[in-house]
Scaffold this motif. Sequence first.
Motif, mmCIF file in Angstrom:
data_model
loop_
_atom_site.group_PDB
_atom_site.id
_atom_site.type_symbol
_atom_site.label_atom_id
_atom_site.label_comp_id
_atom_site.label_asym_id
_atom_site.label_seq_id
_atom_site.Cartn_x
_atom_site.Cartn_y
_atom_site.Cartn_z
ATOM 1 N N GLU A 42 0.936 -1.107 -0.044
ATOM 2 C CA GLU A 42 -0.109 -0.045 -0.037
ATOM 3 C C GLU A 42 0.696 1.178 0.175
ATOM 4 N N LEU A 43 1.853 1.353 0.770
ATOM 5 C CA LEU A 43 2.736 2.240 0.892
ATOM 6 C C LEU A 43 3.472 2.351 -0.450
ATOM 7 N N GLY A 44 4.019 1.523 -1.055
ATOM 8 C CA GLY A 44 4.692 1.604 -2.482
ATOM 9 C C GLY A 44 3.462 2.199 -3.341
ATOM 10 N N ALA A 45 2.208 1.743 -3.457
ATOM 11 C CA ALA A 45 1.421 2.356 -4.377
ATOM 12 C C ALA A 45 1.146 3.766 -4.272
ATOM 13 N N VAL A 46 1.066 4.181 -2.785
ATOM 14 C CA VAL A 46 0.821 5.791 -2.414
ATOM 15 C C VAL A 46 2.159 6.411 -3.138
ATOM 16 N N ALA A 47 3.298 5.999 -2.670
ATOM 17 C CA ALA A 47 4.241 6.817 -3.016
ATOM 18 C C ALA A 47 4.594 6.856 -4.746
ATOM 19 N N ALA A 48 4.233 5.708 -5.128
ATOM 20 C CA ALA A 48 4.314 5.685 -7.119
ATOM 21 C C ALA A 48 3.218 6.586 -7.403
ATOM 22 N N GLY A 49 2.055 6.578 -6.976
ATOM 23 C CA GLY A 49 1.042 7.264 -7.357
ATOM 24 C C GLY A 49 1.621 8.887 -7.075
ATOM 25 N N ALA A 50 1.950 9.124 -5.828
ATOM 26 C CA ALA A 50 2.249 10.601 -5.537
ATOM 27 C C ALA A 50 3.557 11.015 -6.643
ATOM 28 N N TYR A 51 4.386 10.093 -7.027
ATOM 29 C CA TYR A 51 5.457 10.385 -7.983
ATOM 30 C C TYR A 51 4.975 10.943 -9.442
ATOM 31 N N ALA A 52 3.914 9.823 -9.563
ATOM 32 C CA ALA A 52 3.256 9.840 -10.732
ATOM 33 C C ALA A 52 2.577 11.268 -11.154
ATOM 34 N N LEU A 53 1.966 11.990 -10.080
ATOM 35 C CA LEU A 53 1.214 13.041 -10.062
ATOM 36 C C LEU A 53 2.042 14.217 -10.327
ATOM 37 N N HIS A 54 3.421 14.079 -9.405
ATOM 38 C CA HIS A 54 4.469 14.998 -9.298
ATOM 39 C C HIS A 54 4.957 15.324 -11.012
ATOM 40 N N GLU A 55 5.363 14.028 -11.609
ATOM 41 C CA GLU A 55 5.611 14.224 -13.209
ATOM 42 C C GLU A 55 4.711 14.574 -13.914
ATOM 43 N N LYS A 56 3.515 14.464 -13.700
ATOM 44 C CA LYS A 56 2.461 15.146 -14.669
ATOM 45 C C LYS A 56 2.424 16.704 -14.226
ATOM 46 N N GLU A 72 7.998 9.339 -17.343
ATOM 47 C CA GLU A 72 8.325 8.923 -15.894
ATOM 48 C C GLU A 72 6.960 8.827 -15.253
ATOM 49 N N GLU A 73 6.104 9.587 -15.823
ATOM 50 C CA GLU A 73 4.670 9.432 -15.056
ATOM 51 C C GLU A 73 4.033 8.410 -15.377
ATOM 52 N N GLU A 74 4.113 7.607 -16.444
ATOM 53 C CA GLU A 74 3.641 6.349 -16.956
ATOM 54 C C GLU A 74 4.383 5.386 -16.188
ATOM 55 N N THR A 78 2.328 2.646 -13.574
ATOM 56 C CA THR A 78 2.659 1.448 -13.669
ATOM 57 C C THR A 78 3.070 0.644 -12.402
ATOM 58 N N ALA A 79 4.105 1.344 -11.883
ATOM 59 C CA ALA A 79 4.486 0.838 -10.575
ATOM 60 C C ALA A 79 3.224 0.830 -9.498
ATOM 61 N N ALA A 80 2.673 2.033 -9.381
ATOM 62 C CA ALA A 80 1.747 2.028 -8.488
ATOM 63 C C ALA A 80 0.493 1.041 -8.550
ATOM 64 N N VAL A 81 0.111 0.626 -9.846
ATOM 65 C CA VAL A 81 -0.660 -0.436 -10.132
ATOM 66 C C VAL A 81 -0.325 -1.710 -9.784
ATOM 67 N N GLY A 82 1.188 -1.854 -10.077
ATOM 68 C CA GLY A 82 1.695 -3.410 -9.299
ATOM 69 C C GLY A 82 1.854 -3.190 -8.096
ATOM 70 N N ALA A 83 2.281 -2.064 -7.557
ATOM 71 C CA ALA A 83 2.372 -2.195 -6.018
ATOM 72 C C ALA A 83 0.785 -2.565 -5.239
ATOM 73 N N GLY A 84 -0.205 -1.737 -5.994
ATOM 74 C CA GLY A 84 -1.531 -2.005 -5.574
ATOM 75 C C GLY A 84 -1.788 -3.657 -5.716
ATOM 76 N N GLY A 85 -1.412 -4.079 -6.760
ATOM 77 C CA GLY A 85 -1.707 -5.534 -7.005
ATOM 78 C C GLY A 85 -1.254 -6.566 -5.941
#
Length: 113
Positions: A42-56, A72-74, A78-85
């Motif tokens: 969950e922490l990995g998904a949140v961190a990767a999602g935040a980084y994706a928003l930052h890159e956007k 880098e956003e994409e 993708t990392a956020a989805v993987g971590a969520g899975g």
Amino acid sequence: MAEEEPKHQHHHHLFHHKEEEEGPKDYEKEEKHHKHKEHMGELGAVAAGAYALHEKHEAKKHPENAHRHKLEEEMAATAAVGAGGYAFHEKHEKKEAKEEEEEVEGKKKHHFF
């Protein structure tokens, strides 16, 4: 002529499984272990999602490097989805450990119909 010693072959495995230990299985420890791994996912998904928003945001802020930021956003998305899975998988493993514990303790009844 001296004979060469045979070289030892080392096998590298992707997954290292511990051999089954003797004695009773500690279901509470296993459940806690899966819960911890679930939280890490969950922490990995949140961190990767935040980084994706930052890159956007960076892609809009710096149009000259927009292509790099979009890539880098994409990747971060993708990392956020993987971590969520992974978190979802660990949640399922935690549930299985709990059900197995209940079954061993005789708390859970099997319903066939």
